[in-house]
Every structure is written in structure tokens, then in C-alpha cells.
Design a protein around this motif. Structure first.
Motif, PDB file in Angstrom:
ATOM      1  N   ASN A  86       0.602  -1.253   0.007  1.00 40.84           N
ATOM      2  CA  ASN A  86       0.064  -0.090  -0.133  1.00 40.84           C
ATOM      3  C   ASN A  86       0.997   1.280  -0.188  1.00 40.84           C
ATOM      4  O   ASN A  86       2.064   1.437   0.722  1.00 40.84           O
ATOM      5  CB  ASN A  86      -0.869  -0.173   1.236  1.00 40.84           C
ATOM      6  N   VAL A 133      -3.304   4.016  -3.234  1.00 35.34           N
ATOM      7  CA  VAL A 133      -2.981   2.755  -4.254  1.00 35.34           C
ATOM      8  C   VAL A 133      -2.782   1.830  -3.483  1.00 35.34           C
ATOM      9  O   VAL A 133      -1.800   1.731  -2.620  1.00 35.34           O
ATOM     10  CB  VAL A 133      -1.735   3.495  -5.148  1.00 35.34           C
ATOM     11  N   GLN A 134      -3.086   0.812  -3.932  1.00 31.51           N
ATOM     12  CA  GLN A 134      -2.851  -0.580  -3.258  1.00 31.51           C
ATOM     13  C   GLN A 134      -2.669  -1.793  -4.376  1.00 31.51           C
ATOM     14  O   GLN A 134      -3.252  -1.666  -5.304  1.00 31.51           O
ATOM     15  CB  GLN A 134      -4.249  -0.987  -2.627  1.00 31.51           C
ATOM     16  N   MET A 162      -4.333  -4.399  -8.855  1.00 29.77           N
ATOM     17  CA  MET A 162      -4.098  -3.103  -8.373  1.00 29.77           C
ATOM     18  C   MET A 162      -5.463  -2.178  -8.195  1.00 29.77           C
ATOM     19  O   MET A 162      -6.189  -2.324  -8.827  1.00 29.77           O
ATOM     20  CB  MET A 162      -3.106  -2.240  -9.431  1.00 29.77           C
ATOM     21  N   HIS A 163      -5.440  -1.446  -7.145  1.00 28.45           N
ATOM     22  CA  HIS A 163      -6.541  -0.473  -6.822  1.00 28.45           C
ATOM     23  C   HIS A 163      -6.067   1.000  -6.519  1.00 28.45           C
ATOM     24  O   HIS A 163      -4.997   1.070  -6.157  1.00 28.45           O
ATOM     25  CB  HIS A 163      -7.064  -0.888  -5.392  1.00 28.45           C
ATOM     26  N   MET A 164      -6.723   1.871  -7.402  1.00 29.76           N
ATOM     27  CA  MET A 164      -6.386   3.255  -7.127  1.00 29.76           C
ATOM     28  C   MET A 164      -7.846   3.994  -6.737  1.00 29.76           C
ATOM     29  O   MET A 164      -8.730   3.684  -7.280  1.00 29.76           O
ATOM     30  CB  MET A 164      -5.874   3.802  -8.673  1.00 29.76           C
ATOM     31  N   ASP A 165      -7.460   5.006  -5.924  1.00 31.25           N
ATOM     32  CA  ASP A 165      -8.469   6.049  -5.311  1.00 31.25           C
ATOM     33  C   ASP A 165      -8.741   6.721  -6.856  1.00 31.25           C
ATOM     34  O   ASP A 165      -7.937   7.435  -7.460  1.00 31.25           O
ATOM     35  CB  ASP A 165      -7.921   6.857  -4.424  1.00 31.25           C
ATOM     36  N   THR A 168      -7.610  10.372  -7.503  1.00 24.28           N
ATOM     37  CA  THR A 168      -6.192  10.424  -7.656  1.00 24.28           C
ATOM     38  C   THR A 168      -5.906  10.556  -9.288  1.00 24.28           C
ATOM     39  O   THR A 168      -4.848  10.387  -9.847  1.00 24.28           O
ATOM     40  CB  THR A 168      -5.080   9.847  -7.062  1.00 24.28           C
ATOM     41  N   ILE A 175      -3.072   7.869 -12.939  1.00 27.44           N
ATOM     42  CA  ILE A 175      -2.669   8.261 -12.145  1.00 27.44           C
ATOM     43  C   ILE A 175      -2.182   9.874 -12.346  1.00 27.44           C
ATOM     44  O   ILE A 175      -1.157   9.795 -13.303  1.00 27.44           O
ATOM     45  CB  ILE A 175      -1.869   7.492 -11.150  1.00 27.44           C
ATOM     46  N   SER A 177       0.180  12.265 -10.545  1.00 30.46           N
ATOM     47  CA  SER A 177       0.790  12.214  -9.377  1.00 30.46           C
ATOM     48  C   SER A 177       0.780  13.553  -8.638  1.00 30.46           C
ATOM     49  O   SER A 177       1.092  13.465  -7.399  1.00 30.46           O
ATOM     50  CB  SER A 177       2.475  12.090  -9.959  1.00 30.46           C
ATOM     51  N   LEU A 180      -1.605  12.794  -5.553  1.00 32.14           N
ATOM     52  CA  LEU A 180      -1.304  11.844  -4.611  1.00 32.14           C
ATOM     53  C   LEU A 180      -1.028  12.282  -2.984  1.00 32.14           C
ATOM     54  O   LEU A 180      -1.147  11.595  -2.163  1.00 32.14           O
ATOM     55  CB  LEU A 180      -0.517  10.880  -5.154  1.00 32.14           C
TER      56      LEU A 180
END
Length: 282
Positions: A86, A133-134, A162-165, A168, A175, A177, A180
Motif C-alpha cells: 500500500n 494506491v494498493q 491494483m486498486h487506485m482511488d 487521484t 494516475i 501524481s 497523490l
């Protein structure tokens, strides 16, 4: 310069030299479970990605310098072959630091740090809900790098999901940057926040073949005002500009070379490359 050989200093001193000089480092906030499904959460700043096909993440839980003991993370991932990685943002940096406490085996650092477990889709270890981001990962290989205290262990993992808010992401779903607010690890108690003035945009030299600093006019190369960074910006062009390139560019030209160089330096700092070139070629 001060020079040392690793054999001439203590492990603790060498550790400090490395942590303070190789920085900032990204932080892997790693969740694992043991064979009894007891959860562990711990941060590691010896971390990066090493390829995208397949997507590989590598982090290194080092043995305790003082006691030569291994991390619970390492024991868990050796047993169950899974983890989540994470990413740490400013919003959770203090909780991340708290989780690095050397709690006894079986203590859940999610509980201690007040962070939330989020069920993973493929692997057993939970994700950190508050992380932007996970990564869900499976173990590829563990490479021990030594037997004494301070030795690292390369944990090589493959990302399986992969997991992304979504907050963001940019308009293309990638993504951004700048959204973040990531944290980087320095030495000692120091961290760096990747936001605001800490972010710097540098044009990649992949779209053209820069002429190189060696091809700049001599008075520019030998300038006492322009820095190496300034020269590199000027040299990242395919050819020296001509009057045609300057047709619609107006800059205040002085009769002093030093003053022109000072103005050019300010323009370069603002990313106004052609404007700086016009001043310098007067």
C-alpha cells in the motif's frame, strides 16, 4: 571528500550513511498474514518496482542491526506467499510511522495505528483502506543477502491486482501524481512530502536528441552565472535556435553579458527556454 570502507565502520554507522544519502525513498506499506491468518502491517523504505510485464515490486525487510532478528513480515510472506503493498500518502504518514513499532508477533498493527482493513479480491492479506494506491501481490522469490544484523532480504512480488482511488486519476483514467500527496523517506526522523514546490517538471529528452552541453557556445559553457541545470535545459534541443525561432519572442536585452545571463537564468527557471536562448545569443 570523506571516504570510508564498509569494513571500517560499524553496521549502525553504515546503515545511517545509506539511509541519509539514498533518499527520498518510496515507502511500501506491507500487509501480510501468517498461517493462522493473524494480520501484520509494516512499512519498508527499501522498495521500488522492477518491471511492468510482469509487474514486479521488490522490498527488503532487513534484519535487526542490534539483535539480528527477522521481521514478522518476512516470516509471514515466507509461510503464505502473499502480501499487499500500500502506498503512503501524507494523510496517513503518522499512522504508518506508529505501525513500525516493534510489536510482539500476533499484534495487529491495523488496530494499533487506527487504520482500516479492506478485504482483498485475490490474496488473503487485507489492504489499507486509507491508502490511495494498493497492490495485491503473490511471492515470486525471497533472496537473502546476508546472515548478520543489518542484512537485507529481497522480497520479489508479482502484482496480481491494483486498486487506485478515483480521486487521484486524471481525465484519461491515469494516475495524476500531483493528486497523490505521497511521502518519501529520508534519514533519521525525516520525510519529504511530494507536493507543492517539492514537485518539479523536467522535460524528458526522449522526443529529440539534445545537442549536449559540449555543443553550446563557449561563453555559455563558461558562464559563472548559469548552473549545470541551466546548461542542460539549453542543451536539450536538436539544433541551435535561429532568428526564425525568435520571430515572435520579445525579451529585454541589456548591453552586459552578465546581466543577460542573469535574466536568462531566471527565464530558464520558469521554463522559458527559447526566451533564454534569445538573450544568450545576442
Amino acid at each position: 571528500m570523506k571516504s570510508i570502507k564498509p569494513s571500517e565502520v560499524t553496521t549502525a554507522e553504515m546503515h545511517s550513511y545509506l539511509l541519509n544519502s539514498i533518499a527520498p525513498r518510496p515507502i511500501a506499506f506491507v500487509s501480510t498474514v501468517d498461517r493462522d491468518n493473524a494480520v501484520n502491517l509494516s512499512p519498508y523504505s527499501c522498495f521500488n518496482f522492477f518491471g511492468a510485464n510482469p509487474p514486479i515490486l521488490i522490498f527488503s525487510p532487513t534484519k535487526s542491526v542490534r539483535e539480528n532478528t527477522e521481521k514478522h513480515t518476512l516470516a509471514n510472506i515466507r509461510e503464505t506467499k502473499e502480501c499487499t503493498v500500500n502506498i503512503v500518502s501524507y494523510a496517513i504518514v503518522e499512522q504508518m510511522s506508529l505501525s513500525s513499532t516493534a510489536y510482539d508477533k500476533g499484534v495487529n498493527e491495523f488496530v494499533k495505528s487506527g487504520l482500516s482493513e479492506l478485504k482483498s479480491d485475490i490474496v488473503k492479506p487485507p489492504r489499507v483502506k486509507e491508502s490511495p494506491v494498493q497492490f495485491e501481490c503473490i511471492l515470486k522469490e525471497i533472496i537473502p543477502l546476508g546472515n548478520e544484523g543489518g542484512a537485507g532480504n529481497l522480497v520479489i512480488c508479482e502484482v496480481v491486482k491494483m486498486h487506485m482511488d478515483e480521486n487521484t486519476l486524471d481525465a484519461k483514467g491515469m494516475i495524476d501524481s500531483t493528486k497523490l500527496n505521497l511521502m518519501g523517506r529520508m534519514g533519521g526522523n525525516m520525510y519529504v512530502k511530494a507536493s507543492g514546490d517539492a514537485l518539479l517538471s523536467i522535460q524528458k529528452p526522449t522526443r529529440n536528441k539534445g545537442i549536449g552541453i559540449d555543443k553550446l557556445p563557449l561563453h555559455i559553457i563558461e558562464s559563472d552565472i548559469l548552473t549545470g541545470n541551466h546548461l542542460a535545459k539549453l542543451a536539450n534541443i536538436e539544433k541551435l535556435p535561429t532568428d526564425i525561432d525568435f520571430e515572435n519572442i520579445e525579451v529585454p536585452v541589456t548591453s552586459s553579458r552578465d546581466e543577460n545571463h542573469l535574466l536568462a537564468a531566471r527565464l530558464l527557471d520558469k521554463g522559458l527556454i527559447l526566451e533564454a536562448w534569445k538573450l544568450l545569443l545576442v
